[in-house]
Design a protein around this motif. Sequence first.
Motif, PDB file in Angstrom:
ATOM      1  N   UNK A   8      -7.979  56.476  -5.235  1.00  0.00           N
ATOM      2  CA  UNK A   8      -8.904  55.585  -4.584  1.00  0.00           C
ATOM      3  C   UNK A   8     -10.144  55.397  -5.448  1.00  0.00           C
ATOM      4  N   UNK A   9     -10.613  54.162  -5.503  1.00  0.00           N
ATOM      5  CA  UNK A   9     -11.773  53.855  -6.315  1.00  0.00           C
ATOM      6  C   UNK A   9     -13.053  53.738  -5.503  1.00  0.00           C
ATOM      7  N   UNK A  10     -12.997  53.948  -4.199  1.00  0.00           N
ATOM      8  CA  UNK A  10     -14.180  53.837  -3.362  1.00  0.00           C
ATOM      9  C   UNK A  10     -15.111  55.013  -3.619  1.00  0.00           C
ATOM     10  N   UNK A  11     -16.391  54.764  -3.395  1.00  0.00           N
ATOM     11  CA  UNK A  11     -17.358  55.851  -3.508  1.00  0.00           C
ATOM     12  C   UNK A  11     -17.136  56.821  -2.359  1.00  0.00           C
ATOM     13  N   UNK A  12     -17.379  58.123  -2.580  1.00  0.00           N
ATOM     14  CA  UNK A  12     -17.035  59.150  -1.592  1.00  0.00           C
ATOM     15  C   UNK A  12     -17.598  58.935  -0.187  1.00  0.00           C
ATOM     16  N   UNK A  13     -18.846  58.525  -0.049  1.00  0.00           N
ATOM     17  CA  UNK A  13     -19.455  58.416   1.278  1.00  0.00           C
ATOM     18  C   UNK A  13     -19.692  56.964   1.678  1.00  0.00           C
ATOM     19  N   UNK A  14     -18.976  56.082   1.070  1.00  0.00           N
ATOM     20  CA  UNK A  14     -19.107  54.653   1.361  1.00  0.00           C
ATOM     21  C   UNK A  14     -18.415  54.335   2.687  1.00  0.00           C
ATOM     22  N   UNK A  15     -19.051  53.500   3.493  1.00  0.00           N
ATOM     23  CA  UNK A  15     -18.432  53.081   4.750  1.00  0.00           C
ATOM     24  C   UNK A  15     -17.263  52.150   4.452  1.00  0.00           C
ATOM     25  N   UNK A  16     -16.231  52.183   5.288  1.00  0.00           N
ATOM     26  CA  UNK A  16     -15.085  51.299   5.068  1.00  0.00           C
ATOM     27  C   UNK A  16     -15.485  49.827   5.162  1.00  0.00           C
ATOM     28  N   UNK A  17     -14.913  49.006   4.301  1.00  0.00           N
ATOM     29  CA  UNK A  17     -15.125  47.568   4.364  1.00  0.00           C
ATOM     30  C   UNK A  17     -14.485  47.071   5.659  1.00  0.00           C
ATOM     31  N   UNK A  18     -15.248  46.327   6.426  1.00  0.00           N
ATOM     32  CA  UNK A  18     -14.784  45.859   7.731  1.00  0.00           C
ATOM     33  C   UNK A  18     -13.679  44.814   7.600  1.00  0.00           C
ATOM     34  N   UNK A  19     -12.824  44.793   8.571  1.00  0.00           N
ATOM     35  CA  UNK A  19     -11.761  43.800   8.642  1.00  0.00           C
ATOM     36  C   UNK A  19     -12.374  42.409   8.840  1.00  0.00           C
ATOM     37  N   UNK A  20     -11.791  41.392   8.211  1.00  0.00           N
ATOM     38  CA  UNK A  20     -12.288  40.029   8.398  1.00  0.00           C
ATOM     39  C   UNK A  20     -11.744  39.355   9.659  1.00  0.00           C
ATOM     40  N   UNK A  21     -11.040  40.105  10.492  1.00  0.00           N
ATOM     41  CA  UNK A  21     -10.432  39.542  11.693  1.00  0.00           C
ATOM     42  C   UNK A  21     -11.488  38.866  12.569  1.00  0.00           C
ATOM     43  N   UNK A  22     -11.172  37.654  13.023  1.00  0.00           N
ATOM     44  CA  UNK A  22     -12.063  36.910  13.910  1.00  0.00           C
ATOM     45  C   UNK A  22     -11.382  36.640  15.258  1.00  0.00           C
ATOM     46  N   UNK A  23     -10.347  37.399  15.550  1.00  0.00           N
ATOM     47  CA  UNK A  23      -9.606  37.310  16.810  1.00  0.00           C
ATOM     48  C   UNK A  23      -8.981  35.940  17.050  1.00  0.00           C
ATOM     49  N   UNK A  24      -8.625  35.268  15.970  1.00  0.00           N
ATOM     50  CA  UNK A  24      -7.826  34.043  16.033  1.00  0.00           C
ATOM     51  C   UNK A  24      -6.558  34.380  15.253  1.00  0.00           C
ATOM     52  N   UNK A  25      -5.647  35.056  15.913  1.00  0.00           N
ATOM     53  CA  UNK A  25      -4.487  35.641  15.242  1.00  0.00           C
ATOM     54  C   UNK A  25      -3.262  34.750  15.394  1.00  0.00           C
ATOM     55  N   UNK A  26      -3.046  33.908  14.389  1.00  0.00           N
ATOM     56  CA  UNK A  26      -1.885  33.031  14.375  1.00  0.00           C
ATOM     57  C   UNK A  26      -1.478  32.823  12.925  1.00  0.00           C
ATOM     58  N   UNK A  27      -0.215  33.078  12.640  1.00  0.00           N
ATOM     59  CA  UNK A  27       0.277  32.911  11.275  1.00  0.00           C
ATOM     60  C   UNK A  27       0.790  31.494  11.065  1.00  0.00           C
ATOM     61  N   UNK A  28       0.464  30.929   9.891  1.00  0.00           N
ATOM     62  CA  UNK A  28       0.962  29.596   9.567  1.00  0.00           C
ATOM     63  C   UNK A  28       2.340  29.706   8.907  1.00  0.00           C
ATOM     64  N   UNK A  29       2.821  28.612   8.354  1.00  0.00           N
ATOM     65  CA  UNK A  29       4.164  28.581   7.758  1.00  0.00           C
ATOM     66  C   UNK A  29       4.303  29.516   6.562  1.00  0.00           C
ATOM     67  N   UNK A  30       3.180  29.851   5.913  1.00  0.00           N
ATOM     68  CA  UNK A  30       3.212  30.758   4.758  1.00  0.00           C
ATOM     69  C   UNK A  30       2.893  32.203   5.151  1.00  0.00           C
ATOM     70  N   UNK A  31       2.922  32.514   6.448  1.00  0.00           N
ATOM     71  CA  UNK A  31       2.573  33.843   6.956  1.00  0.00           C
ATOM     72  C   UNK A  31       1.137  34.232   6.619  1.00  0.00           C
ATOM     73  N   UNK A  32       0.229  33.252   6.665  1.00  0.00           N
ATOM     74  CA  UNK A  32      -1.195  33.507   6.471  1.00  0.00           C
ATOM     75  C   UNK A  32      -1.895  33.252   7.798  1.00  0.00           C
TER      76      UNK A  32
END
Length: 67
Positions: free
Chosen positions: A1-25
Amino acid sequence: MNSRPHERPVASPCVSICALDEQDICTGCQRTATEITQWGRLDNTARREILALCHERARAQGLLIGG
């Protein structure tokens, strides 16, 4: 892992609009289905790389203006 030891986790970009398009994005956060399922196991370096990809995808879709 390349993260700094006491660094907080990068937050998820989820915006609660969960729908996959034709490319699974997700139309809400622009992550692929694989990126979404792996997120909890990734270090901050990998998370930042995914966020950069999400930004590029959003720009390509015309979802971002400017920066």
